[in-house]
Design a protein around this motif. Structure first.
Motif, PDB file in Angstrom:
ATOM      1  N   GLY A  61     -11.834   0.124 -11.462  1.00 40.95           N
ATOM      2  CA  GLY A  61     -10.534   0.242 -10.323  1.00 40.95           C
ATOM      3  C   GLY A  61     -10.362  -1.187  -9.896  1.00 40.95           C
ATOM      4  N   LYS A  62      -9.225  -1.283  -9.358  1.00 33.22           N
ATOM      5  CA  LYS A  62      -8.765  -2.753  -8.732  1.00 33.22           C
ATOM      6  C   LYS A  62      -8.410  -2.521  -7.200  1.00 33.22           C
ATOM      7  N   PRO A  63      -9.172  -3.347  -6.128  1.00 33.58           N
ATOM      8  CA  PRO A  63      -8.695  -3.205  -5.142  1.00 33.58           C
ATOM      9  C   PRO A  63      -7.646  -4.011  -4.378  1.00 33.58           C
ATOM     10  N   SER A  64      -6.807  -3.940  -3.528  1.00 35.66           N
ATOM     11  CA  SER A  64      -5.957  -4.909  -3.243  1.00 35.66           C
ATOM     12  C   SER A  64      -5.434  -4.587  -1.813  1.00 35.66           C
ATOM     13  N   LEU A  65      -5.087  -5.438  -1.156  1.00 37.40           N
ATOM     14  CA  LEU A  65      -4.487  -5.284   0.316  1.00 37.40           C
ATOM     15  C   LEU A  65      -2.916  -5.174   0.241  1.00 37.40           C
ATOM     16  N   THR A  66      -2.351  -4.243   1.155  1.00 39.49           N
ATOM     17  CA  THR A  66      -1.044  -3.569   1.325  1.00 39.49           C
ATOM     18  C   THR A  66      -0.823  -3.493   2.644  1.00 39.49           C
ATOM     19  N   THR A  67       0.483  -3.313   2.799  1.00 42.27           N
ATOM     20  CA  THR A  67       0.907  -3.080   4.270  1.00 42.27           C
ATOM     21  C   THR A  67       1.739  -1.644   4.466  1.00 42.27           C
ATOM     22  N   VAL A  68       1.407  -0.991   5.563  1.00 41.77           N
ATOM     23  CA  VAL A  68       2.160   0.347   5.603  1.00 41.77           C
ATOM     24  C   VAL A  68       2.667   0.019   7.106  1.00 41.77           C
ATOM     25  N   GLY A  69       3.829   0.469   7.422  1.00 42.57           N
ATOM     26  CA  GLY A  69       4.318   0.078   8.709  1.00 42.57           C
ATOM     27  C   GLY A  69       4.031  -1.313   9.368  1.00 42.57           C
ATOM     28  N   ASN A  70       4.032  -2.110   8.246  1.00 40.93           N
ATOM     29  CA  ASN A  70       3.785  -3.397   8.768  1.00 40.93           C
ATOM     30  C   ASN A  70       2.302  -3.580   9.278  1.00 40.93           C
ATOM     31  N   GLN A  71       1.223  -2.609   8.974  1.00 48.12           N
ATOM     32  CA  GLN A  71      -0.293  -2.756   9.231  1.00 48.12           C
ATOM     33  C   GLN A  71      -1.038  -2.925   8.220  1.00 48.12           C
ATOM     34  N   PRO A  72      -1.960  -3.728   7.956  1.00 43.60           N
ATOM     35  CA  PRO A  72      -2.487  -3.853   6.685  1.00 43.60           C
ATOM     36  C   PRO A  72      -3.687  -2.918   6.586  1.00 43.60           C
ATOM     37  N   THR A  73      -3.760  -2.579   5.214  1.00 41.05           N
ATOM     38  CA  THR A  73      -4.698  -1.408   4.653  1.00 41.05           C
ATOM     39  C   THR A  73      -5.195  -1.889   3.367  1.00 41.05           C
TER      40      THR A  73
END
Length: 196
Positions: A61-73
């Motif tokens: 599996g590969k982790p990454s950072l993304t945004t949902v509604g301009n919030q990081p997750t």
């Protein structure tokens, strides 16, 4: 033969032709590859970290950072390794490699589940608890929010809501010695793209 009898006989014949046979079964296709991504709801990611719970994506599996509604997750992507799907109605199983490890940084306790299976027939995602042969339902799949598209070479299901099962919530709270997990908690969403 009277006209009435002729009409009745024709109707019976038409019904016999149109009626499906008992042996009719949905078309099944093997799943060869693809990927599934899970995006944690920002509020859940924040709640886990503030309670000392670190979610760790395990290989391949590969982790990454993304945004949902301009919030990081956090986002985790897992390779699809097999399974089979029925196309009408949509059903079957999608197999994956990789896992997710939850660690309580306050006491060092951890729990890892891996080799996830999406079971569309039961609308759930299961995983094997590392160190055991036990497979548990981890998430209930809420398909009412999903967008599903079938193509000649695969399927795409996006925005599938993931809700924590009672079994998973209980195991996580007990093992990690925390109270942060609750049955029915919406963890986030999943997008899956199996290919035939």
């Amino acid at each position: 033969m009277t006209r009435t009898a002729l009409v009745a006989a024709s109707a019976v014949a038409a019904l016999a032709i149109a009626a499906p046979t008992a042996s009719a079964t949905p078309h099944t296709v093997p799943v060869k590859k693809g990927h599934t991504s899970v995006t944690v709801a920002p509020a859940i990611a924040k709640a886990l970290l503030s309670n000392g719970i670190a979610p760790i994506v395990t290989r391949p599996g590969k982790p990454s950072l993304t945004t949902v509604g301009n919030q990081p997750t956090l986002k985790a992507t897992y390779p699809v390794t097999g399974g089979s799907l029925t196309t009408n109605p949509l059903g079957g199983k999608i197999l994956h490699k990789g896992g997710l490890k939850f660690t309580n940084v306050f006491n060092g306790r951890s729990l890892e589940v891996k080799n996830f299976t999406i079971d569309l027939n039961k609308a759930q995602l299961t995983g094997r608890v590392v160190g055991t042969e036990t497979r548990v339902p981890v998430f209930k799949l809420d398909l009412s929010t999903a967008n599903v598209k079938l193509t000649k070479h695969g399927a795409d299901a996006t925005n599938v809501t993931l809700k924590l099962t009672p079994e998973a919530a209980g195991a996580l709270n007990t093992t990690l010695k925390t109270k942060v997990f609750a049955s029915g908690l919406t963890i986030g969403t999943a997008n899956t793209h199996p290919r035939f």
